[in-house]
Design a protein around this motif. Sequence first.
Motif, PDB file in Angstrom:
ATOM      1  N   CYS A   1       0.938  -1.146   0.058  1.00 43.35           N
ATOM      2  CA  CYS A   1      -0.016   0.049  -0.114  1.00 43.35           C
ATOM      3  C   CYS A   1       0.723   1.223  -0.030  1.00 43.35           C
ATOM      4  CB  CYS A   1      -0.794   0.095   1.122  1.00 43.35           C
ATOM      5  SG  CYS A   1      -1.843   1.411   1.272  1.00 43.35           S
TER       6      CYS A   1
ATOM      7  N   VAL B   1       2.441   2.743  -3.267  1.00 42.83           N
ATOM      8  CA  VAL B   1       1.407   3.398  -4.226  1.00 42.83           C
ATOM      9  C   VAL B   1       1.386   4.804  -4.028  1.00 42.83           C
ATOM     10  CG1 VAL B   1      -0.950   3.671  -4.682  1.00 42.83           C
ATOM     11  CG2 VAL B   1       0.023   1.522  -4.521  1.00 42.83           C
TER      12      VAL B   1
ATOM     13  N   TYR C   1      -4.810  -2.566  -0.253  1.00 39.03           N
ATOM     14  CA  TYR C   1      -4.220  -2.497  -1.428  1.00 39.03           C
ATOM     15  C   TYR C   1      -4.733  -3.119  -2.637  1.00 39.03           C
ATOM     16  CZ  TYR C   1      -0.772  -3.341  -5.199  1.00 39.03           C
ATOM     17  OH  TYR C   1      -0.326  -3.484  -6.527  1.00 39.03           O
TER      18      TYR C   1
ATOM     19  N   ARG D   1      -4.804  -4.082  -6.785  1.00 37.03           N
ATOM     20  CA  ARG D   1      -4.149  -3.544  -8.196  1.00 37.03           C
ATOM     21  C   ARG D   1      -5.382  -3.862  -9.266  1.00 37.03           C
ATOM     22  NH1 ARG D   1       0.264  -3.736 -11.568  1.00 37.03           N
ATOM     23  NH2 ARG D   1       1.719  -4.038 -10.184  1.00 37.03           N
TER      24      ARG D   1
ATOM     25  N   ILE E   1      -2.974   0.687 -13.250  1.00 38.75           N
ATOM     26  CA  ILE E   1      -3.498   1.260 -12.116  1.00 38.75           C
ATOM     27  C   ILE E   1      -3.630   0.510 -10.665  1.00 38.75           C
ATOM     28  CG2 ILE E   1      -5.629   2.128 -11.099  1.00 38.75           C
ATOM     29  CD1 ILE E   1      -6.452   2.941 -14.001  1.00 38.75           C
ATOM     30  N   GLN E   2      -3.045   0.844  -9.915  1.00 38.19           N
ATOM     31  CA  GLN E   2      -3.084   0.323  -8.379  1.00 38.19           C
ATOM     32  C   GLN E   2      -3.540   1.494  -7.432  1.00 38.19           C
ATOM     33  OE1 GLN E   2       0.715  -1.665  -7.571  1.00 38.19           O
ATOM     34  NE2 GLN E   2       1.481  -0.767  -9.366  1.00 38.19           N
ATOM     35  N   VAL E   3      -4.227   0.837  -6.445  1.00 31.98           N
ATOM     36  CA  VAL E   3      -4.801   2.044  -5.512  1.00 31.98           C
ATOM     37  C   VAL E   3      -4.627   1.547  -4.090  1.00 31.98           C
ATOM     38  CG1 VAL E   3      -6.502   2.831  -7.030  1.00 31.98           C
ATOM     39  CG2 VAL E   3      -7.138   0.710  -5.689  1.00 31.98           C
TER      40      VAL E   3
ATOM     41  N   TYR F   1      -3.018   6.307  -5.482  1.00 32.50           N
ATOM     42  CA  TYR F   1      -3.072   5.585  -6.603  1.00 32.50           C
ATOM     43  C   TYR F   1      -1.774   5.811  -7.286  1.00 32.50           C
ATOM     44  CZ  TYR F   1      -4.331   9.817  -8.943  1.00 32.50           C
ATOM     45  OH  TYR F   1      -4.374  11.358  -9.282  1.00 32.50           O
ATOM     46  N   GLN F   2      -1.559   4.701  -7.936  1.00 27.01           N
ATOM     47  CA  GLN F   2      -0.417   4.678  -8.932  1.00 27.01           C
ATOM     48  C   GLN F   2      -1.002   4.468 -10.501  1.00 27.01           C
ATOM     49  OE1 GLN F   2       3.114   2.846  -7.850  1.00 27.01           O
ATOM     50  NE2 GLN F   2       3.417   1.907  -9.915  1.00 27.01           N
TER      51      GLN F   2
ATOM     52  N   ARG G   1       1.919   9.047  -9.542  1.00 23.91           N
ATOM     53  CA  ARG G   1       1.226   8.801  -8.086  1.00 23.91           C
ATOM     54  C   ARG G   1       0.527   9.923  -7.478  1.00 23.91           C
ATOM     55  NH1 ARG G   1       6.463   6.295  -8.163  1.00 23.91           N
ATOM     56  NH2 ARG G   1       6.245   4.203  -7.841  1.00 23.91           N
TER      57      ARG G   1
END
Length: 341
Positions: free
Chosen positions: A70, A73, A255, A257, A262-264, A283-284, A295
């Motif tokens: 997490c 990100v 976390y 994906r 996109i990852q949050v 987010y990333q 990010r």
Amino acid sequence: MNLIRKHCAHMGSVLALSSNPGHQNWPFSKDHLPSRWDAHPAHWDRPPRWERRDGRLPNPGSFHSLHRSCKDVFPHQIEGVKMIINKTLSSFFKVSHTLHLSAVSPSYYRFHVEHLQSDDYSKDKDAPALIGEMDSSGSLNAHALLHLTERVRARTVFQTQQSQFVTWQFETEYRGSDFTAAVTVANPDILRESVILVAHFLQSVSSGLVLGGELVYHRGRAEEGGILTLAGQYSGPNWVATLNAGKGGAHASYYHRANKQIQVGVEFEASTRTQETTASFGYQMDLPEANMVFRGMINSRCIIGGVLEKRLTPLPATLIMGAFVNHKGDKLQVGLGVNVG
């Protein structure tokens, strides 16, 4: 009990205690931002290479890495102008130079050096064995990682602030087939009869569930006491949920994906020492076609920020641009950086 909380707060970045808030250096804080040395190297927290894949329970990894998915990100605060030059001198030796010019905090120059090991027990061939760092104020950080056996690793840290010793700590970690145990001795002082002991334990209960805890004990002439924190983590194919809770507070993170780009991450932190709670969303977004990574974050303190990293191909350089806005305090900070090498 107040004394132990004071010591734990003072050593939070060095001990990397997961029970402490994960984003203590928010924008516009008076605290100096920690250097990259303060965190454990990534390979130190990864599961070992002998992680089982035959259906039996895997090793849970390091206690320090419970919230890492997490945290990665969220953007790291950038302010002022920063230039980082990295140079690999040999297969065992790396150096870097950092120049930071700021109108908010003192400007500095930092020299960073790594001596690398490549033994049979290393997870990676470039796993750092010795790390040293000194800035223009004379403060020194020394960090050693030793793989004693395939399952036993030792870590030593010395930190000075100008001419005064701030931290000296010794850590030993054992990784079994389905558990991890670690003990840390920090700032032992025979003359003052004081010491801080930290014990970590993680156990894989199932393929997705990990349970464990952390015990922090401090002994001094005035008083002594301890803080117990329980931890749990449940993970799925593309998500990880983690919770730390104890007398010192609580730290929960989630976390997820969404896809390859996109990852949050969501974090909630509550501290009994400061009587504060913070909820954060980060987010990333990865754009490989454009060689960019963005990010962003927003939290309950009305702070919004974002950092854009752009790889300047074919040059061996990365351009970093960031901005953080504190709407409640009506403040703005912007930063520009270049990472070469």
